[in-house]
Scaffold this motif. Structure first.
Motif, mmCIF file in Angstrom:
data_model
loop_
_atom_site.group_PDB
_atom_site.id
_atom_site.type_symbol
_atom_site.label_atom_id
_atom_site.label_comp_id
_atom_site.label_asym_id
_atom_site.label_seq_id
_atom_site.Cartn_x
_atom_site.Cartn_y
_atom_site.Cartn_z
ATOM 1 N N UNK A 5 -19.314 -55.661 52.843
ATOM 2 C CA UNK A 5 -20.062 -55.427 54.077
ATOM 3 C C UNK A 5 -20.979 -56.607 54.386
ATOM 4 N N UNK A 6 -21.673 -57.124 53.389
ATOM 5 C CA UNK A 6 -22.563 -58.263 53.590
ATOM 6 C C UNK A 6 -21.767 -59.530 53.911
ATOM 7 N N UNK B 191 -32.827 -66.782 57.018
ATOM 8 C CA UNK B 191 -31.473 -66.459 57.473
ATOM 9 C C UNK B 191 -30.453 -66.241 56.356
ATOM 10 N N UNK B 192 -30.851 -66.352 55.106
ATOM 11 C CA UNK B 192 -29.893 -66.229 54.004
ATOM 12 C C UNK B 192 -30.429 -65.315 52.909
ATOM 13 N N UNK B 193 -29.494 -64.633 52.244
ATOM 14 C CA UNK B 193 -29.826 -63.826 51.073
ATOM 15 C C UNK B 193 -28.971 -64.297 49.897
ATOM 16 N N UNK B 194 -29.495 -64.143 48.708
ATOM 17 C CA UNK B 194 -28.730 -64.396 47.487
ATOM 18 C C UNK B 194 -28.692 -63.089 46.715
ATOM 19 N N UNK C 40 -32.551 -58.136 58.607
ATOM 20 C CA UNK C 40 -31.777 -57.642 57.466
ATOM 21 C C UNK C 40 -32.213 -58.322 56.176
ATOM 22 N N UNK C 41 -32.547 -59.613 56.268
ATOM 23 C CA UNK C 41 -33.034 -60.334 55.087
ATOM 24 C C UNK C 41 -34.274 -59.628 54.543
ATOM 25 N N UNK D 72 -34.391 -63.759 48.871
ATOM 26 C CA UNK D 72 -34.164 -64.666 50.007
ATOM 27 C C UNK D 72 -33.343 -65.845 49.501
ATOM 28 N N UNK D 73 -32.524 -66.403 50.380
ATOM 29 C CA UNK D 73 -31.551 -67.424 50.015
ATOM 30 C C UNK D 73 -32.048 -68.485 49.056
ATOM 31 N N UNK D 74 -31.342 -68.636 47.957
ATOM 32 C CA UNK D 74 -31.671 -69.646 46.953
ATOM 33 C C UNK D 74 -31.243 -71.007 47.484
#
Length: 121
Positions: free
Chosen positions: A98-99, A81-84, A60-61, A73-75
């Motif tokens: 939803x997220x 494993x993370x999104x920003x 999903x990322x 991608x996660x900051x």
């Protein structure tokens, strides 16, 4: 003004999750949300822009960062494993909800049986 309203909506939704707790372990600029000590969301401002960081499945990322210019991608997090998500008119509250749900569910899935039972109470 708009981002303050958005931020309050996000916070209310995050705190409505069962056993959700908030804190500021990284200072006042990073509002962290956890379930049983495991982080599932972080709200903060970067360059005066409201953002929310959420856990996601690796596939999903990749999809979300390719599909939406507001998502990276996660900051300062695991890029796998993370999104920003940057607050924008192209990102609706239902998308954020939803997220958030997905992030919360991913973290809950890794909790102990006892912790999962407390969530269901």
């Amino acid at each position: 003004m708009e981002s303050n309203i958005q931020e309050k909506e996000w916070i209310n939704y995050l705190l409505a999750k069962p056993c959700s707790e908030d804190s500021f372990p990284f200072g006042p600029e990073a509002h962290v949300f956890k379930v049983f000590g495991k982080m599932f969301a972080l709200i903060g401002y970067r360059k005066d822009q409201l953002e929310i960081t959420l856990k996601a499945k690796p596939e999903d990322v990749t999809f979300l960062t390719e599909e939406f210019k507001e998502i990276q991608r996660g900051y300062h997090m695991s890029k796998k494993h993370w999104i920003t998500v940057r607050c924008s008119e192209d990102v609706t509250m239902s998308m954020i909800e939803s997220w958030i749900d997905n992030s919360y569910d991913l973290v809950v899935s890794k909790l102990t049986k006892v912790e999962k039972m407390k969530i269901k109470e």
